[in-house]
Write a protein that holds these residues in place. Structure first.
Motif, PDB file in Angstrom:
ATOM      1  N   ASN B 127      -3.183  -7.906 -56.140  1.00  0.00           N
ATOM      2  CA  ASN B 127      -4.617  -8.136 -56.360  1.00  0.00           C
ATOM      3  C   ASN B 127      -4.860  -9.643 -56.365  1.00  0.00           C
ATOM      4  N   GLU B 132     -12.712  -9.983 -56.534  1.00  0.00           N
ATOM      5  CA  GLU B 132     -12.929  -8.966 -57.545  1.00  0.00           C
ATOM      6  C   GLU B 132     -12.149  -7.717 -57.157  1.00  0.00           C
ATOM      7  N   ARG B 177      -6.061  -2.163 -62.339  1.00  0.00           N
ATOM      8  CA  ARG B 177      -5.376  -3.439 -62.554  1.00  0.00           C
ATOM      9  C   ARG B 177      -6.348  -4.617 -62.458  1.00  0.00           C
ATOM     10  N   GLU B 178      -5.814  -5.771 -62.804  1.00  0.00           N
ATOM     11  CA  GLU B 178      -6.663  -6.971 -62.834  1.00  0.00           C
ATOM     12  C   GLU B 178      -6.391  -7.884 -61.655  1.00  0.00           C
ATOM     13  N   LYS B 179      -7.273  -8.846 -61.504  1.00  0.00           N
ATOM     14  CA  LYS B 179      -7.082  -9.916 -60.513  1.00  0.00           C
ATOM     15  C   LYS B 179      -5.767 -10.643 -60.809  1.00  0.00           C
TER      16      LYS B 179
END
Lengths: 821, 265
Positions: B127, B132, B177-179
């Protein structure tokens, strides 16, 4: 990490049953709902048809439901100019204005004594609730024009089973007991019918016996098969007849089902006629006639030259099938029959199931399922006024029953007989509108139909819809919607609509519920119930109360209450239909259900299992009560049509584009394929097929469809490729990845070339589904401007298999040329 | 402690894609972008032979949860973000991940950019630091202004992002999940801990995926491995480990053949 505590769990949620309508199997499913959102899909765990699983299509429902390009509110066109790529300049309007405008248009037709100039087009629907829209709106207004989508993709498939065993419908197959399956012109691992069950059982069938696939392209099931038989497109009939010839000359037919020669000696010798009295038939009719009229000369040597399959392979297929019979079946699909002369192939292919005694038996073809009861909705007759009765008898806009269109459907009054002029010719409606023949059409309403994309000769629909006032009911701004004057947002059927569905498979029938599993996001409404009720209210407001009076005559089977609004109308209709299984008059042989709430919670009623040989015992529903190799029902149907036009059957048959003469017509016989395009100018035959991710042309706006497009054997994700055999490509100087222009007699599309060995030389194969120029951001490259790929329906011309009204799309009826761009 | 692994029966598999799409619904993975597939379950398609003797094999692929996991060895943080659980699963801790992508470079089944590498899949996806997550459901474009919805509108009205987000909890990873973090198949440990099958297994209509304890000789996968000759993937180009070749000791095995094999007389 030692010592670190690992934990995990799914947040609370609930599995709620509903029904998928992404193909025609209509699988009972369940949605996992968390916080009012649908998050996962599986098969209904109680279903005996899909074993509790969905095929890949099922999961795509989530992205259909939450499609960012869904239509939120009713909208109307403000640009009167219609055309491909023209901006309709839609603006949002209220339901009141939308339905008020439609009601005015309908009342105006009645005022002008032309209510028959109204047309209702039915796309995806709920079979049990059919009277609510399709069966009510045109009828009560006074129009005969209730037109269903069904002939676009199927009916010729039903012809063979009907003329042989009196069964008009899709067959089922006893896969778990089968030893030899011959898949012919379809890929049940991907489409057609019973996909989850076939996926579930095919691996074990391979262990148990033999899997053979007849298809010019390497489909998923062909890739799995012991034997792939890449027949020349359109020449399936020749292959079938040669298989039948081998079965007879080698004495491999079912003695138990068909019977035998009186003296027990096989007199079926190539080229020699047989005395009919020498053979004692048991459960079949006309075997020797068939042999004498047609089969005696249909040798594997003869077929080899025509169908491109070697005589040795033909003999091997026949012997393999016969060795497994009766635990054997030919699973026939549209690829072999949805062509201008496909009915003859349908009859020839299906007849082999009879020759081998594989019908209605364990491990064979099943068509005599136990019933899952349902109640009929109240009769509409008392609510039809004189105008409705009078104009309802006008000719239909699809021209069924014209001399060239026998359009045979089963005679509802006489088992096994065909009645001419009763089958829908869906794609001919555009012709009727364009030529105003038999008359002009002025107002059109459609639900879940996108004929501007899904019909061959798609461009004809563009021109047709330019001429009419068109109200489109759908979820997305589809190609048809772009020609609409008013667009009404439809609730997504599987997740937002209450309805009752029935179907069969794996030896069972079922009644299943379709119900809202989540709330509405915008102003969308259920097409067949809520929108129709609201329209009925609007018509009443404007002085025509018949439709609302009819709807309000419905009575809740539990409370006795009548509808008071659109939502409880949907519920009352669903309760009336389904109460036969949750409030049965007599105990049922299948599942026991305890009331409406129990049915809603379980979502399904399953019948008792299939009873083998029921038809063997009581006789087939054909005129002779036998499995007919010589079709008396077809003869009756064609004779009636010939009498109407005071002509001969041969003349009718010729008008219907067939070449057979005399007695040949009534037995499975060879017809040379009718092909559009000169072989020199258009050297390649186009093989069109369906994606295993295709939800009836509606899933292309989902990213998961695009991402996993590669699961269609030989296809590429996020793309639309034409598959070319490497030998052919070499001659043309084409490499994988080159852009090529495909041109037929009627149109052109530009797509990417893919060299693939799973393509018969001389043919190109391309999946149907891509090529949307509207529908949404994912399906198109640029909405209303640039399609993603090309639509096969811009290449395939409009033609009809005229015995059944089927739209031609297979059987190699379209030739194309390929040019590098 | 069990040692989990998976056997994929290619004779039962029909290559339909249900497993891979079901995984996306369970694990809320985003759409492909910038050479990252975000498909925790995916396929490698192989075509061999010439018309009409063509052999087509779709091989379902996922993280091999290797015993000698190169991704774990490469993870530079302490304690490691990419790590082994005692049950044999290779699990990624999202909080500790610094987004260095060493794991993605080290894993023989992953590519930093599938398009540049020309590979059909990658076990590990990354990511981006700047983009975003799930941009599809943050987009505000309406194709017919005022009449059709948008990604942002749908996720807002549905009440989550993605709107079909399956909510689950796990001590190492989040349901989205995140950046700036990598992600991959976790064998659905959040399900397995509760006695459920990984979702790809539960969703396979062919029952072609058999998951279980490879250290238990009586488990279903162990029995199948005893009965059939198995192969393992060597990399994400569809190549197989040769007999005796250990590679990273993958714990996903393939048995039988997609194409029906002629019976021995």
């Amino acid at each position: 990490l030692a010592g670190e505590k690992v934990s995990g769990s799914t947040d609370p949620g609930k599995w709620i049953p509903s029904t998928c309508q992404g193909c025609t199997q209509w699988c009972p499913v369940e949605f996992f709902v968390q916080n009012g959102r649908a998050v996962k899909v599986r098969g209904n765990q109680l279903s005996k048809v899909n074993n509790g699983y969905v095929c890949p299509r099922g999961h795509l429902m989530l992205q259909e439901l939450y499609d960012p390009d869904r239509i939120k509110v009713p909208m109307k066109r403000t640009n009167p100019k219609k055309g491909r790529g023209v901006d309709p300049k839609f603006v949002p309007i209220s339901w009141d204005e939308a339905l008020g405008t439609l009601a005015d248009k309908l009342i105006e037709l009645r005022k002008n004594n032309e209510p028959h100039k109204f047309l209702f087009i039915r796309g995806r629907y709920s079979p049990k609730t059919y009277p609510l829209a399709y069966g009510t709106l045109p009828k009560i207004i006074g129009s005969p024009n209730a037109i269903s989508h069904s002939a676009i993709c199927a009916e010729a498939e039903k012809f063979g089973p009907f003329v042989t065993e009196g069964y008009w419908g899709y067959r089922d197959y006893d896969l778990q007991n089968m030893k030899c399956l011959v898949v012919w012109g379809c890929d049940p691992l991907s489409s057609n019918r019973n996909v989850p069950n076939t996926i579930n059982k095919i691996g074990d069938l391979i262990d148990r016996g033999t899997l053979i696939t007849v298809d010019p392209r390497l489909s998923a099931i062909a890739a799995k098969s012991h034997m792939w038989v890449p027949v020349k497109p359109g020449e399936d009939g020749a292959l079938a007849l040669a298989i039948a010839h081998v079965i007879l000359t080698e004495g491999l037919w079912s003695k138990e089902f068909i019977g035998d020669f009186n003296d027990g000696k096989n007199q079926f010798k190539t080229g020699k006629t047989v005395d009919e009295s020498a053979f004692a038939e048991k459960l079949s009719h006309g075997l020797v006639k068939w042999w004498n009229i047609e089969l005696k000369d249909r040798t594997p040597e003869w077929a080899e030259k025509i169908c491109g399959i070697s005589k040795d392979q033909i003999i091997k297929i026949a012997k393999t099938m016969a060795a497994a019979a009766p635990q054997c079946a030919i699973w026939m699909g549209p690829g072999a029959v949805m062509s201008p002369r496909g009915a003859a192939a349908s009859q020839a292919i299906y007849a082999i199931n009879g020759l081998l005694g594989c019908v209605d038996v364990e491990g064979g073809v099943l068509s005599h399922h136990p019933k899952s009861p349902s109640n009929k909705l109240p009769k509409i007759d008392d609510f039809l006024d004189d105008m409705a009765k009078k104009y309802g008898k006008e000719k239909k806009i699809d021209q069924r029953g014209y001399k060239q269109f026998p359009a045979l459907n089963p005679d509802p009054d006489k088992k096994g007989n065909f009645k001419p002029g009763t089958a829908v010719i869906t794609n001919n409606v555009a012709t009727g509108i364009l030529n105003a023949d038999p008359y002009e059409i002025k107002v059109v309403v459609s639900n879940w139909a996108n004929f501007n994309f899904s019909c061959t000769g798609a461009e004809r629909w563009d021109r047709a819809m330019e001429k009419v006032f068109y109200v489109h009911i759908g979820t997305n701004p589809s190609e048809a919607a772009m020609y609409a004057d008013i667009v009404l947002p439809a609730a997504h059927h599987a997740t937002q609509k209450l309805s009752i569905i029935d179907n069969k498979g794996n030896g069972y029938t079922h009644i299943s519920i379709q119900q809202p599993v989540v709330g509405r996001l915008w102003e969308e409404k259920a097409d067949e119930t809520e929108i129709m009720y609201m329209l009925a209210q609007k018509l009443a407001e404007k002085g025509f109360p018949n439709m609302i009076n009819y709807f309000n005559s419905f009575k809740d089977p539990e409370t006795g209450k009548h509808p008071t609004g659109p939502e409880d109308f949907a519920e009352i209709a669903s309760k009336i239909i389904s109460s036969a299984v949750w409030k049965p008059k007599e105990p049922l042989k299948g599942d026991k259900l305890n009331g409406w709430e129990d049915f809603k919670a379980k979502g399904i009623y399953n019948s008792e299992p299939y009873k083998y040989k029921g038809l063997w015992e009581k006789g087939f529903p054909t005129p002779t009560k036998k499995f007919e190799f010589y079709s008396e029902g077809l003869k009756i149907g064609l004779k009636a049509h010939a009498e109407k036009y005071k002509t001969t059957i041969d003349d009718i048959v010729e008008s219907a584009q067939y070449t057979a003469k005399g007695e040949e017509v009534f037995v499975p016989h060879y017809e040379p394929p009718k092909v559009w395009g000169d072989p020199v100018k258009y050297p390649f035959i186009l093989v069109d097929f369906k994606s295993r991710l295709n939800r009836e042309g509606r899933s292309q706006n989902t990213t998961w469809f695009q991402e996993f497009k590669k699961v269609d054997v030989g296809d590429e994700s996020w793309d639309d490729v034409v598959r070319i055999n490497p030998e052919d490509a070499k001659k043309l100087g084409i490499k994988t990845g080159d852009m090529v222009k495909l041109t037929s007699l009627t149109g052109s599309i530009t797509v990417k070339a893919k060299l693939f060995e799973g393509v018969r030389p001389g043919t190109v194969s391309k999946c149907f589904g891509q090529g949307h120029w509207a529908y949404g951001k994912v399906a198109t490259k640029e909405f209303n401007k640039t399609p993603r790929g090309g639509n096969n329906n811009d290449l395939m011309p409009f033609d009809v298999e005229r015995f059944t009204g089927s739209n031609c799309r297979n059987g190699g009826f379209t030739r194309v040329k390929i040019e590098k761009v | 402690m069990p040692k989990y692994g998976m056997v994929i029966d290619l004779q039962k598999c029909v290559g339909c894609g249900a497993c891979a799409i079901a995984c996306k619904t369970e694990n809320n993975t985003q759409d492909r972008a910038k050479g990252q597939t975000f498909n925790w379950a995916d396929f490698v398609m192989k075509t061999e032979g010439k018309f009409p003797d063509v052999k087509f094999t779709p091989m379902p692929v996922l993280c091999n949860h290797c015993s000698d996991a190169a991704c774990v060895a490469a993870c530079p943080v302490t304690p490691k973000a990419m790590h082994k659980h005692e049950n044999g699963m290779t699990i990624h801790n999202m909080e500790r991940c610094i987004g260095c992508r060493q794991c993605q470079r080290a894993c023989p089944y992953s590519s930093e950019d599938v398009e540049k590498a020309g590979t059909q899949y990658s076990v590990i996806s990354f990511n981006d630091f700047t983009d975003e997550v799930h941009p599809f459901y943050k987009d505000t474009k309406e194709v017919i202004p005022g009449c059709t919805s948008s990604g942002a509108d749908v996720s807002k009205r549905a009440g989550d992002m993605p709107p079909h987000r399956t909510l689950y909890k796990h001590s190492d990873y989040a349901s989205v999940r995140e950046k700036g973090k990598v992600e991959k198949c976790m064998f659905c440990e959040h399900r397995v801990l509760n006695g459920e099958q990984p979702y790809c297994v539960a969703s396979c209509p062919a029952k072609a995926r058999i998951f279980g304890d490879l250290s238990d000789p009586n488990s279903e996968p162990s029995k199948l491995l005893k009965k059939h000759k198995a192969v393992q993937l060597k990399n994400n180009k569809g190549e197989l480990l040769k007999p005796g070749e250990k590679g990273t000791q993958p714990n996903v095995y393939y048995i039988r053949s997609f194409k029906a094999e002629a019976k021995k007389a």
